[in-house]
Design a protein around this motif. Sequence first.
Motif, PDB file in Angstrom:
ATOM      1  N   ARG A 304     135.770  -0.030-116.152  1.00 36.51           N
ATOM      2  CA  ARG A 304     136.826  -0.351-114.944  1.00 36.51           C
ATOM      3  C   ARG A 304     136.552  -2.004-114.770  1.00 36.51           C
ATOM      4  NH1 ARG A 304     134.260  -0.271-109.631  1.00 36.51           N
ATOM      5  NH2 ARG A 304     131.902   0.041-110.236  1.00 36.51           N
ATOM      6  N   PHE A 344     134.717   6.857-110.974  1.00 35.05           N
ATOM      7  CA  PHE A 344     135.302   5.599-110.484  1.00 35.05           C
ATOM      8  C   PHE A 344     136.706   5.733-110.932  1.00 35.05           C
ATOM      9  CE2 PHE A 344     130.807   4.417-111.452  1.00 35.05           C
ATOM     10  CZ  PHE A 344     130.450   3.951-110.163  1.00 35.05           C
ATOM     11  N   ARG A 345     137.296   6.894-111.390  1.00 32.21           N
ATOM     12  CA  ARG A 345     138.693   6.838-111.580  1.00 32.21           C
ATOM     13  C   ARG A 345     139.571   6.583-110.280  1.00 32.21           C
ATOM     14  NH1 ARG A 345     139.685  11.280-115.799  1.00 32.21           N
ATOM     15  NH2 ARG A 345     138.348   9.948-117.018  1.00 32.21           N
ATOM     16  N   ASN A 346     140.591   5.822-110.862  1.00 34.19           N
ATOM     17  CA  ASN A 346     141.512   5.489-109.704  1.00 34.19           C
ATOM     18  C   ASN A 346     143.241   5.512-110.284  1.00 34.19           C
ATOM     19  OD1 ASN A 346     143.187   4.369-107.481  1.00 34.19           O
ATOM     20  ND2 ASN A 346     141.962   2.628-107.510  1.00 34.19           N
ATOM     21  N   HIS A 349     145.270   2.534-109.930  1.00 41.19           N
ATOM     22  CA  HIS A 349     145.063   1.147-110.616  1.00 41.19           C
ATOM     23  C   HIS A 349     145.678   1.427-112.031  1.00 41.19           C
ATOM     24  CE1 HIS A 349     142.110  -1.234-113.027  1.00 41.19           C
ATOM     25  NE2 HIS A 349     143.031  -2.195-112.550  1.00 41.19           N
ATOM     26  N   ALA A 384     148.211  10.280-107.403  1.00 44.47           N
ATOM     27  CA  ALA A 384     147.499  10.018-106.344  1.00 44.47           C
ATOM     28  C   ALA A 384     148.028  10.148-104.866  1.00 44.47           C
ATOM     29  CB  ALA A 384     147.409   8.434-106.385  1.00 44.47           C
ATOM     30  N   ASP A 386     150.663   8.702-103.215  1.00 47.15           N
ATOM     31  CA  ASP A 386     150.832   7.282-102.523  1.00 47.15           C
ATOM     32  C   ASP A 386     152.453   7.351-102.459  1.00 47.15           C
ATOM     33  OD1 ASP A 386     151.532   4.592-101.719  1.00 47.15           O
ATOM     34  OD2 ASP A 386     149.398   4.481-101.859  1.00 47.15           O
TER      35      ASP A 386
END
Length: 407
Positions: A304, A344-346, A349, A384, A386
């Motif tokens: 990341r 930590f995967r987003n 992003h 996600a 959003d």
Amino acid sequence: MGCFRIDLTSPLELLFYGLSLLYAFRAVQLAQRIRLEWSGFKQPPLTQQKMAWVEQGAFLLAIPPSVFVHELFHAIPIWLFGGRVVNCGYGFYWGYVQPDRFFPVAQEWIISLGGTLGSLLFAAILFGLLYRNQSQSLRYFGFRSLRTLLFYSLIYYPLFTAFTFIGDWRTIYDFGTTPLLSGGTAVVHIAILLLFWRADRRGWFEMVGHKDRSGAATFEQLAADWRLNPQNLEVALKYVDALRVGGAPQQAKRVLTQILAQNPNMAEGYLQLAILQTSGKRNVPKTAVNNLEKALHLGLDAPRHRAIAHQLLSQYYGDTGKAQIALQHLDDAIAAASTVSDEFRNPLHKAQLYHLRSLAHQRQQQHERARQDAEQALALAQTAGDEKVVAAYQRELEVLHSRNGRA
């Protein structure tokens, strides 16, 4: 004494009053919001919302009383020298005082300097009343108001006078008429500005904001761990990141500079420094580019982190017209983001990276590749959940379909 008369024939005075009324209206709105939330505003922790209110209040609420004191400290020496104030104006964020006569040169200089001395005295008293207050929000208001009032008194106002020839500093710095007084003032002025610059660079006017009490407690524990063992690089970098996210970038830079001085081959440190150098700027500065390239050269262990470094580099090269290099960095960023662990995967992003690559392909007139990346960005945003990002990427995809004749 005919004071506070508005000259309706002066366009400049009408402009100043008009702008002041707009600012005053915003000040009343802000004061009303703070009044309604007063109990919570005073209580810890210092949140990002409270910090935003304080930042606004440092100008909207602290400047008007400072201006009043400024004009009063013009009037006091006029009275002491036997004169009268025949006209004056007060527009909350500006003002003036007009005496009934011309005074001797030294007295004119004292009258002109008096306003700035009044502003500085007000700033010092306000800070002295608040810097030990039990409320973090009020302490922060004291620090930010001091910074704002110093800036407007010692930087903005002298520059305003220099470019418009309106204001006290044309008399204060009339070296031809008052060489000793003006020269002495210049020395003191420069010394205060150097102290101000140094304090600002060290983050003296900053405080750290938190989402909630739990976040504040976590930060305090992190800060304590760092002070206890500053050689622990993992804790040190977490502390730097917490300072940056919490709204204290200068403190973060200071700590990070100390870390890098002792650990010159620390790749993650140069990445953090580049992020700090880019924060708040529209474009990635060259100094940040050098640190990003150094971080990649030394080797960033976390995928990341590599993704972030390549993303910032792609932004720099895209802004400087080197589209092919920017695309290569986006390819590397997406490749790195694809190997990020589940912890930590987003998805947002990674969606942003595909969106940026879609835009880069559009600039290269590669519409089919742009459409494919836009579809990938939309799919990740939908994963996600959003809604705002989904709507934005959906609109972008519709534009691409239209360009390709698929609408």
